[in-house]
Design an enzyme around this catalytic site. Structure first.
Site: not given
Ligand SMILES: NC(=O)C1=CN([C@@H]2O[C@H](COP(=O)(O)OP(=O)(O)OC[C@H]3O[C@@H](n4cnc5c(N)ncnc54)[C@H](O)[C@@H]3O)[C@@H](O)[C@H]2O)C=CC1
Ligand SMILES: O=C1O[C@H](COP(=O)(O)O)[C@@H](O)[C@H](O)[C@H]1O
Length: 247
Positions: A84, A109, A146, A150
């Site tokens: 994703n 982020s 995660y 980013k």
């Protein structure tokens, strides 16, 4: 001047903050794998961000892309962020270049630099009397997969800027909450981004001129360990909220 903007991940929280205040400011095309639950401005494309053909179609005639779609969970597993966040973001950049898009705004982020929050620095760095400050020139230092995704998105943007001249701004978003900062959460208060400032910041990303940038997306909080100087200088960001006003 109104610009034609493709907003991916439009059905989520950041999309909501943006569209809540900018619906009439630009010509919107919205994309999300989830269909809208209420009335939205412009055309809504229901598609997965990894669907190359659908993304290319959605990019037609667009000036600016705001790319929010992805797995936003700090604890997201590798297979999800790989698909994703990393593959999806590469699909967006490639289609943007081929469609002649001028600017891509990437939702990065705080987690791209989360590992700067070491045991030695915390919780002091979340407090007003501490002067520790990241300004966007530091290398990424993710504290989870995660965050790695980013950092990868920011690097994809670097490549597409250098190789194809695409204007790219990476917004390392802090902690977006509506109405008031997170409660009983010092870290979240230091990196609070209000809905109002969020909409204004992304509006500036649509309108301003830049090459390749990394900025922090937080309100003008008294407590902060992210500098907003670059966002002010390059984008003309003028935040109006401050988590300290809610103490
Ligand atoms: N909310 C926050 O405080 C922060 C958000 N971000 C980033 O901002 C972006 C938006 O976050 P939120 O709005 O909070 O998350 P959200 O989960 O509310 O919204 C994300 C949207 O993207 C869509 N989406 C996810 N994967 C997709 C795919 N493969 N294809 C098409 N659509 C897909 C989802 O359906 C959802 O509507 C994310 O990239 C997140 O990492 C970054 C830092 C902080
Ligand atoms: O990147 C993100 O960061 C925010 C804030 O992080 P947290 O560790 O304080 O929760 C998070 O709420 C959001 O879901 C995520 O996408």
């Amino acid at each position: 001047m109104a610009q034609s903007v493709l907003l991916t991940g439009a059905a989520g929280r950041v999309g909501d903050a943006i569209l809540g205040r900018l619906a009439d400011e630009h010509e919107w095309r919205l994309l999300d794998r989830d269909p809208p639950t209420d009335e939205q401005p412009g055309e809504f494309v229901v598609a997965d961000i990894t669907d190359d053909e659908a993304v290319r179609e959605a990019m037609d005639g667009v000036d600016v892309v705001i790319h929010l779609a992805g797995d936003p969970r700090p604890e997201a597993p590798w297979d999800s962020v790989l698909t994703n966040n990393i593959d999806g973001t590469q699909t967006v950049f490639e289609a943007a270049v081929d469609a002649g898009v001028e600017k891509v705004v990437f939702a990065s982020s705080n987690h791209a630099v989360g590992a700067f929050e070491t045991d030695e620095r915390t919780p002091e760095m979340y407090r007003t009397d501490d002067d520790y400050l990241l300004d966007g020139t530091e290398l990424p230092r993710p504290g989870n997969l995660y965050g790695v995704s980013k950092a990868a998105g920011e690097t994809l943007g670097r490549y597409y800027h250098d190789e194809y001249g695409l204007s790219v701004v990476n917004v390392r978003i802090g902690n977006l909450t509506e109405g008031h900062p997170p409660i009983d959460y010092e870290r979240g208060q230091a990196m609070w981004l209000s809905y109002r400032d969020c909409a204004h910041l992304f509006d500036r990303c649509i309108r301003a001129d830049y090459g390749y940038e990394i900025v922090y997306g937080i309100s003008d909080n008294d407590r902060k360990y992210y500098s907003i100087d670059r966002a002010r200088d390059v984008l003309g960001y003028e935040p109006r909220d401050n988590s300290a006003d809610h103490d």
